[in-house]
Motif scaffolding. Sequence first.
Motif, mmCIF file in Angstrom:
data_model
loop_
_atom_site.group_PDB
_atom_site.id
_atom_site.type_symbol
_atom_site.label_atom_id
_atom_site.label_comp_id
_atom_site.label_asym_id
_atom_site.label_seq_id
_atom_site.Cartn_x
_atom_site.Cartn_y
_atom_site.Cartn_z
ATOM 1 N N GLN A 28 5.261 -17.924 -17.516
ATOM 2 C CA GLN A 28 5.194 -17.508 -16.112
ATOM 3 C C GLN A 28 3.869 -16.810 -15.815
ATOM 4 O O GLN A 28 3.283 -17.005 -14.734
ATOM 5 C CB GLN A 28 6.369 -16.578 -15.782
ATOM 6 N N ILE A 29 3.418 -15.993 -16.753
ATOM 7 C CA ILE A 29 2.135 -15.305 -16.553
ATOM 8 C C ILE A 29 1.008 -16.322 -16.446
ATOM 9 O O ILE A 29 0.131 -16.219 -15.578
ATOM 10 C CB ILE A 29 1.879 -14.318 -17.706
ATOM 11 N N LYS A 30 1.024 -17.293 -17.317
ATOM 12 C CA LYS A 30 -0.018 -18.328 -17.274
ATOM 13 C C LYS A 30 0.025 -19.087 -15.943
ATOM 14 O O LYS A 30 -1.009 -19.367 -15.339
ATOM 15 C CB LYS A 30 0.164 -19.301 -18.432
ATOM 16 N N GLU A 31 1.243 -19.391 -15.470
ATOM 17 C CA GLU A 31 1.394 -20.128 -14.207
ATOM 18 C C GLU A 31 0.902 -19.285 -13.035
ATOM 19 O O GLU A 31 0.175 -19.775 -12.155
ATOM 20 C CB GLU A 31 2.866 -20.506 -14.014
ATOM 21 N N ALA A 32 1.279 -17.989 -12.997
ATOM 22 C CA ALA A 32 0.862 -17.097 -11.906
ATOM 23 C C ALA A 32 -0.643 -16.908 -11.899
ATOM 24 O O ALA A 32 -1.291 -16.895 -10.836
ATOM 25 C CB ALA A 32 1.569 -15.756 -12.049
ATOM 26 N N MET A 33 -1.206 -16.753 -13.075
ATOM 27 C CA MET A 33 -2.649 -16.580 -13.171
ATOM 28 C C MET A 33 -3.380 -17.834 -12.689
ATOM 29 O O MET A 33 -4.433 -17.748 -12.041
ATOM 30 C CB MET A 33 -3.057 -16.253 -14.617
ATOM 31 N N ALA A 34 -2.799 -18.978 -12.966
ATOM 32 C CA ALA A 34 -3.411 -20.232 -12.490
ATOM 33 C C ALA A 34 -3.367 -20.287 -10.960
ATOM 34 O O ALA A 34 -4.334 -20.696 -10.308
ATOM 35 C CB ALA A 34 -2.694 -21.426 -13.105
ATOM 36 N N GLU A 35 -2.249 -19.851 -10.355
ATOM 37 C CA GLU A 35 -2.127 -19.851 -8.895
ATOM 38 C C GLU A 35 -3.105 -18.852 -8.277
ATOM 39 O O GLU A 35 -3.739 -19.140 -7.247
ATOM 40 C CB GLU A 35 -0.696 -19.507 -8.488
ATOM 41 N N VAL A 36 -3.232 -17.670 -8.879
ATOM 42 C CA VAL A 36 -4.176 -16.667 -8.357
ATOM 43 C C VAL A 36 -5.589 -17.212 -8.399
ATOM 44 O O VAL A 36 -6.385 -17.057 -7.465
ATOM 45 C CB VAL A 36 -4.051 -15.356 -9.149
ATOM 46 N N THR A 37 -5.915 -17.854 -9.486
ATOM 47 C CA THR A 37 -7.270 -18.419 -9.613
ATOM 48 C C THR A 37 -7.512 -19.485 -8.566
ATOM 49 O O THR A 37 -8.588 -19.536 -7.934
ATOM 50 C CB THR A 37 -7.442 -19.015 -11.027
ATOM 51 N N LEU A 38 -6.533 -20.349 -8.325
ATOM 52 C CA LEU A 38 -6.684 -21.402 -7.326
ATOM 53 C C LEU A 38 -6.828 -20.807 -5.917
ATOM 54 O O LEU A 38 -7.698 -21.230 -5.141
ATOM 55 C CB LEU A 38 -5.468 -22.337 -7.388
ATOM 56 N N SER A 39 -5.989 -19.808 -5.614
ATOM 57 C CA SER A 39 -6.053 -19.172 -4.286
ATOM 58 C C SER A 39 -7.403 -18.501 -4.075
ATOM 59 O O SER A 39 -7.997 -18.572 -2.992
ATOM 60 C CB SER A 39 -4.923 -18.143 -4.143
ATOM 61 N N GLN A 40 -7.895 -17.838 -5.102
ATOM 62 C CA GLN A 40 -9.182 -17.155 -4.979
ATOM 63 C C GLN A 40 -10.307 -18.162 -4.767
ATOM 64 O O GLN A 40 -11.238 -17.933 -3.983
ATOM 65 C CB GLN A 40 -9.453 -16.323 -6.242
ATOM 66 N N ASN A 41 -10.206 -19.297 -5.460
ATOM 67 C CA ASN A 41 -11.215 -20.350 -5.273
ATOM 68 C C ASN A 41 -11.191 -20.882 -3.837
ATOM 69 O O ASN A 41 -12.238 -21.151 -3.235
ATOM 70 C CB ASN A 41 -10.997 -21.480 -6.273
ATOM 71 N N LEU A 42 -9.986 -21.040 -3.253
ATOM 72 C CA LEU A 42 -9.855 -21.520 -1.874
ATOM 73 C C LEU A 42 -10.419 -20.498 -0.885
ATOM 74 O O LEU A 42 -11.086 -20.857 0.102
ATOM 75 C CB LEU A 42 -8.391 -21.810 -1.557
ATOM 76 N N ILE A 43 -10.137 -19.217 -1.152
ATOM 77 C CA ILE A 43 -10.685 -18.163 -0.272
ATOM 78 C C ILE A 43 -12.200 -18.224 -0.276
ATOM 79 O O ILE A 43 -12.863 -18.119 0.780
ATOM 80 C CB ILE A 43 -10.171 -16.786 -0.713
ATOM 81 N N ASP A 44 -12.773 -18.352 -1.489
ATOM 82 C CA ASP A 44 -14.241 -18.429 -1.579
ATOM 83 C C ASP A 44 -14.758 -19.637 -0.807
ATOM 84 O O ASP A 44 -15.783 -19.562 -0.090
ATOM 85 C CB ASP A 44 -14.669 -18.521 -3.051
ATOM 86 N N LEU A 45 -14.069 -20.760 -0.920
ATOM 87 C CA LEU A 45 -14.505 -21.972 -0.216
ATOM 88 C C LEU A 45 -14.394 -21.782 1.300
ATOM 89 O O LEU A 45 -15.325 -22.126 2.067
ATOM 90 C CB LEU A 45 -13.646 -23.161 -0.674
ATOM 91 N N TYR A 46 -13.262 -21.243 1.777
ATOM 92 C CA TYR A 46 -13.052 -21.050 3.208
ATOM 93 C C TYR A 46 -14.053 -20.033 3.769
ATOM 94 O O TYR A 46 -14.552 -20.180 4.893
ATOM 95 C CB TYR A 46 -11.621 -20.581 3.488
ATOM 96 N N SER A 47 -14.353 -19.016 3.015
ATOM 97 C CA SER A 47 -15.318 -18.009 3.492
ATOM 98 C C SER A 47 -16.688 -18.640 3.664
ATOM 99 O O SER A 47 -17.411 -18.352 4.626
ATOM 100 C CB SER A 47 -15.409 -16.846 2.498
ATOM 101 N N GLN A 48 -17.044 -19.533 2.777
ATOM 102 C CA GLN A 48 -18.338 -20.224 2.893
ATOM 103 C C GLN A 48 -18.342 -21.128 4.108
ATOM 104 O O GLN A 48 -19.356 -21.202 4.845
ATOM 105 C CB GLN A 48 -18.598 -21.055 1.610
ATOM 106 N N ARG A 49 -17.243 -21.777 4.360
ATOM 107 C CA ARG A 49 -17.166 -22.645 5.536
ATOM 108 C C ARG A 49 -17.300 -21.838 6.835
ATOM 109 O O ARG A 49 -17.898 -22.303 7.803
ATOM 110 C CB ARG A 49 -15.834 -23.401 5.534
ATOM 111 N N LEU A 50 -16.710 -20.650 6.881
ATOM 112 C CA LEU A 50 -16.823 -19.802 8.060
ATOM 113 C C LEU A 50 -18.282 -19.440 8.327
ATOM 114 O O LEU A 50 -18.731 -19.370 9.488
ATOM 115 C CB LEU A 50 -15.991 -18.529 7.899
ATOM 116 N N LEU A 51 -19.000 -19.182 7.288
ATOM 117 C CA LEU A 51 -20.413 -18.839 7.431
ATOM 118 C C LEU A 51 -21.211 -20.020 7.964
ATOM 119 O O LEU A 51 -22.186 -19.859 8.709
ATOM 120 C CB LEU A 51 -21.003 -18.387 6.088
ATOM 121 N N GLU A 52 -20.804 -21.205 7.630
ATOM 122 C CA GLU A 52 -21.542 -22.400 8.049
ATOM 123 C C GLU A 52 -21.148 -22.847 9.471
ATOM 124 O O GLU A 52 -21.863 -23.629 10.094
ATOM 125 C CB GLU A 52 -21.257 -23.539 7.053
#
Length: 580
Positions: free
Chosen positions: A267-291
């Motif tokens: 479960q820890i491995k699965e949750a950590m994978a989801e957190v990593t994916l969400s953080q990657n999406l936030i970074d991507l969306y934040s870059q799109r907002l800037l553009e």
Amino acid sequence: MKILQVSADLPDFRTVSFRDGFNIVIADRTQQSAETDSRNGLGKSSLVEIINYCLGANLSKGQTLHRLKDTKEWTFKLAVDLEGGRVEVSRSLAYSSEVVLDGITTQRIEGRLDTGGRLHVRIAEWKRYLGTIAFGISDSEDSYAPSFRSLFSFFARSGRGAFVSPFQTVTQQRAWNVQVNNAFLLGLNWRLASKWQALKDDDAVLKTLVDQSPRAIRRYRGSLGELETERVRLAVEVEDLRSAISEFRVLPHYYDLQRRLDVTTGQIKEAMAEVTLSQNLIDLYSQRLLEEGEVDVAAVTSLYEEVGVVLPELIRRSVDEVATFHRQISQNRRAYLEAEIVRLSSAITTRNAELDQLEAARQEALNLLKTGGALDDLTGLQARFAEMSGQLESLNARADELRKLEAGKENLKIERQQLKQQALTDYYERRPEWSEVIESFGRITQALYGEPGDLVIDVTNTGYSFDVRLERGASHGVGNMGIYAYDLALAHVWAKKPLSPQVLIHDSAIFEGVDERQVSQALQLAASESVRRGFQYIALINSDNLPLGELRRHGFDIEDFLAIRLTDDTPSGCLFGTRF
């Protein structure tokens, strides 16, 4: 003790009588005998066998009596002078475990009297008594002591194996036997020779222990330090296992806890994978907002004007409408991205909270597992502890054994040196005794060859050593005369002792290959010395080895000393009166 007569219960056996001093038995091949006849079958050597047999000897393969023992029931008789009286000794081939004595008067021998007054004596008792009256020896608890038979063999050598060396009376004679018997006869301390053999036995035992020891002992032989190092290392490992077992706590639900830990970790491995994916999406969306930006209508109009195109009013209005449309889309996109960023951030916060809970649960399970385990884990630890403890115990035993082996080797070295020093001291203290034999040997060899030979007696690290050195010593005949001189020197010395065998017998083998002048000298010397010194000498010789010319030249008539002449012309000329 002197030999008086040899006889047998065979009707045709030729009784042989002996006198004091010099006696000679001649095996003669007559002119009437065929070329195939042989003096080897006349019974000359059998005469020595019979004497030894009646004096307690065992029968050896190759001897005439040994070939006859299973087919003949003959009884041989030997008349001997024992303690000043004539005693007849009878021994049967069929019943060889005893002798029958007629005329014995001493009380120093045990036996069974028959109705005729004859004493039946077991062979062991007979040999014990002979050892007492001939050499002054008694029963010894020493495993390597001289016996009557081993000593008397030097005074009545029998068989070709008895004429290999002055110091051996049988082929392949054991070293201890050579040392002990010659030391006794020469007046040395034979018990020291016995001790040398005991040390050799101890050394052999040590070698056997090393060879039979476990491989670890052989591997560490000579390296006790390495074995001790391994023992210390193994002891530490055993102590660690003991501590682990004493602190071990069995968990009743160990396997449930282990499975739960596995699920939590997943479960820890699965949750950590989801957190990593969400953080990657936030970074991507934040870059799109800037553009994302506003549509610049003035810039588009200016572009057309620069190329010389004048836009109609209608088109200008359409550009404005397009810009408005794009502004709306951009606003919608930005709203979506911002909403997603908020949602993902909230999800990350939630997941991080769950991760904290999962990690706490996992750490709790790990702590439980660290302080205990399943019952079979404890069983495994205990089995390992037992195994390693056994190895340590075995290693301790091997180390102790190796230490004893090393100590034994060093002790043997010390004992050898001490024994050698003791033997050297004793050697010089007994000089008057053994030097007399050396002097006699020198005189005898000088009479034979014109110059004295050397009888060498030495003390070495392994015991007494004996050697004779004669000129032309490599010659077979000269070697035989070395044996003759040694035996005669012993007879000289022992004849003066109150207890002595008082007899010396030489078979024909000792005269084979010897120059006729030395044979003549040897016979004359034996004749004069036996009379002068008071012992009995019996020579058995083939007629073609008799130097009659040399003997007559010195006025020595062999017929004056003839005990019997054996011939091969007819069977009746043989000792047994028959051929077989």
